[in-house]
Enzyme design. Structure first.
Site, PDB file in Angstrom:
ATOM      1  NE  ARG A  19       3.480  11.809   2.923  1.00  0.00           N
ATOM      2  CZ  ARG A  19       5.190  10.951   2.951  1.00  0.00           C
ATOM      3  NH1 ARG A  19       5.161   9.521   3.529  1.00  0.00           N
ATOM      4  NH2 ARG A  19       5.305  11.156   1.942  1.00  0.00           N
TER       5      ARG A  19
ATOM      6  CG  HIS B  52       6.363   5.308   9.869  1.00  0.00           C
ATOM      7  ND1 HIS B  52       6.355   4.009  10.042  1.00  0.00           N
ATOM      8  CD2 HIS B  52       5.917   5.318   8.142  1.00  0.00           C
ATOM      9  CE1 HIS B  52       5.870   2.715   9.511  1.00  0.00           C
ATOM     10  NE2 HIS B  52       5.473   3.543   7.730  1.00  0.00           N
TER      11      HIS B  52
ATOM     12  CG  ASP C 233      -0.262  -0.074   2.594  1.00  0.00           C
ATOM     13  OD1 ASP C 233       0.912   0.061   2.471  1.00  0.00           O
ATOM     14  OD2 ASP C 233      -0.926  -0.883   3.477  1.00  0.00           O
TER      15      ASP C 233
ATOM     16  CD  GLU D  85       0.759   4.318   4.442  1.00  0.00           C
ATOM     17  OE1 GLU D  85      -0.467   4.435   4.568  1.00  0.00           O
ATOM     18  OE2 GLU D  85       1.393   4.846   4.855  1.00  0.00           O
TER      19      GLU D  85
ATOM     20  CG  HIS E 187      11.388   6.097   9.172  1.00  0.00           C
ATOM     21  ND1 HIS E 187      11.455   6.596   8.369  1.00  0.00           N
ATOM     22  CD2 HIS E 187      10.665   4.897   8.349  1.00  0.00           C
ATOM     23  CE1 HIS E 187      10.847   7.127   6.648  1.00  0.00           C
ATOM     24  NE2 HIS E 187       9.783   5.712   7.347  1.00  0.00           N
TER      25      HIS E 187
ATOM     26  CD  GLU F 186       1.102  -6.631   3.441  1.00  0.00           C
ATOM     27  OE1 GLU F 186       1.520  -6.988   3.419  1.00  0.00           O
ATOM     28  OE2 GLU F 186       0.337  -5.583   3.600  1.00  0.00           O
TER      29      GLU F 186
END
Ligand code: UD1
Ligand code: UDP
Length: 386
Positions: free
Chosen positions: A211, A209, A98, A134, A243, A120
């Site tokens: 967004r 991490h 994604d 995503e 990250h 997936e």
């Protein structure tokens, strides 16, 4: 029989971890001509995984920029992928999961009328902005795809609700379990383990991490972890492989610089991460992939999100959604540190994601589809130029 020409395309760390087991198996197979294309939406974090699996990509689009925007990632990939697809014209392209690489590569492949296999596929929250971007990346990819390799029954159910054809949906397990077979070691050691001494202290692993969590939610979570680190100073050591996103780096430095039992380290190589995770007392994360790995490792996870597209781990008892509110996180951490029964109830190893043979299953399905003539890329493109 002709070999099946397949492009395996990915761009970020988690896609690489879950796609390289397929590349490795295809490399060993007579039936496939695999071509590895990396967008390099991630650079260093992708290279760590490529190096571990000893795979050199056939094409490296090298698109990453510092603090890149979603539009920049998408437009660079669209332009660069067009050239690769026109020159290679594969029978099928495999994309994963994604990310924006996934969605942009799928769109580029659709424009070239190339069969798309989505590994997936089918994960959903049906909340447009969570996780962002995503959820829409995977929905867009599933709209464009032809073959769906779903990890579990729930993915199939989701795709059927969206009217995808049942004979194109295959439950394969998740290739993340295949990856664990390459990385988990019996007598594993890492210098950080000397420092934190997990036999005598409780080692907590933290990653964050997403967004939608950047800014206030992330600072609140870090504040909670900081408070626990200070209150449980003699009992707890926290490892945080940060990250490389500069926004995450800055927030981590701001909250943890002075806390001696919080270890800010560079992203771990995948085998190091899996082995250290397996030795951890507890994991706190907003990662997707780690939610899938932890049930196999029997390590409880507090998921730093309000909803998840991976309900299997919650059902198995390993995952608990705690969101990003400071008080809730502190309370949940204390419960697992202080209450043995509560801890035990979450630390039973139970793997809902398959037997580590997902790559082979996906390859078998591709061979079958190829034999039935369902993969060949068309040469009858509806051209608007020439
Ligand atoms: C991306 C994916 C996300 C996935 C995550 C895995 C999108 C929009 N997001 O998010 O779905 O969960 O990867 O980690 O597809 N950076 C480096 N070096 C690296 C990697 C990143 O310096 O090796 C820095 C760069 O400044 C880059 C920034 O991190 O601009 C953000 O990277 P990006 O891929 O845009 O977003 P992620 O948060 O990594
Ligand atoms: N991981 C890693 N090194 C680290 C942190 C995570 O190799 O320092 C691995 C982890 O085992 C998992 C994957 O990276 O397989 C998850 O990636 P990430 O959290 O970046 O992305 P997501 O899964 O959320 O898309």
């Amino acid at each position: 029989m002709d070999k099946i020409k397949v492009i395996i395309a990915f761009g970020t760390r988690p896609e690489a971890i879950k796609m390289l087991p397929i590349v490795k198996k295809m490399d060993e197979s007579e039936a496939f001509h695999p071509i590895t294309v990396v967008t390099a939406q991630h650079r260093e974090m992708l290279d760590q995984v490529l190096d571990y699996f000893k795979v050199k990509p056939d094409y490296d689009l090298n698109i990453m920029r510092k603090q890149q925007t979603l539009t920049q990632i998408t437009s660079r990939i669209l332009e660069e992928m067009e050239e690769v697809l026109i020159s290679e014209r594969p029978d099928v392209i495999l994309v994963h999961g994604d990310t924006t690489t996934t969605a942009a590569v799928s769109l580029a492949a659709f424009y070239q009328q190339i069969t798309i296999g989505h590994v997936e596929a089918g994960l959903r929250t049906w909340n447009k902005y969570s996780p962002f971007p995503e959820e829409m990346n995977r929905q867009l990819t599933d709209v464009l795809s032809d073959l769906y390799f779903v990890p579990t029954r729930s993915g199939k159910k989701n795709l059927l609700l969206e009217n995808h054809k049942e004979n194109k949906i295959f439950i394969t397990g998740n290739t993340v379990i295949d990856a664990l077979q390459y990385t988990l070691k019996e007598n594993y050691h890492h210098p950080i383990l000397d420092e934190v001494n997990p036999k005598h202290k409780k080692m907590i692993l933290l990653t964050m991490h997403r967004r939608e969590n950047q800014g206030q939610p992330m600072l609140e979570v870090f504040e909670a972890v900081r408070n626990i680190a200070i209150e449980y100073k003699d009992e707890v050591e926290i490892i945080f492989p940060v990250h490389l996103n500069p926004l995450v780096q800055r927030a981590a430095m701001e909250k943890f610089a002075q806390v001696t039992n919080v270890h800010l380290i560079t992203p771990l190589e995948v085998a190091d991460f899996h082995n250290i995770a397996s030795k951890s007392y507890l994991i706190l994360t907003d990662s997707g992939g780690i939610q899938e790995e932890a049930p196999s490792l029997g390590v409880p996870v507090l998921v730093l999100r309000n909803e998840t597209e991976r309900p299997e781990g919650v059902t198995a008892g390993t995952l608990k959604l705690v969101g990003t509110k400071k008080e809730v996180i502190e309370k949940a951490m204390k419960k697992l540190l202080d209450n043995e029964e509560a801890y035990k109830a979450m630390s039973q190893a139970s793997n809902p994601y398959g037997d580590g043979k997902s790559s082979e299953r996906i390859m078998k399905i591709l061979i079958q589809q190829f034999a039935e003539g369902k993969l060949r890329a068309t040469d009858n493109l509806f051209r608007t130029t020439e």
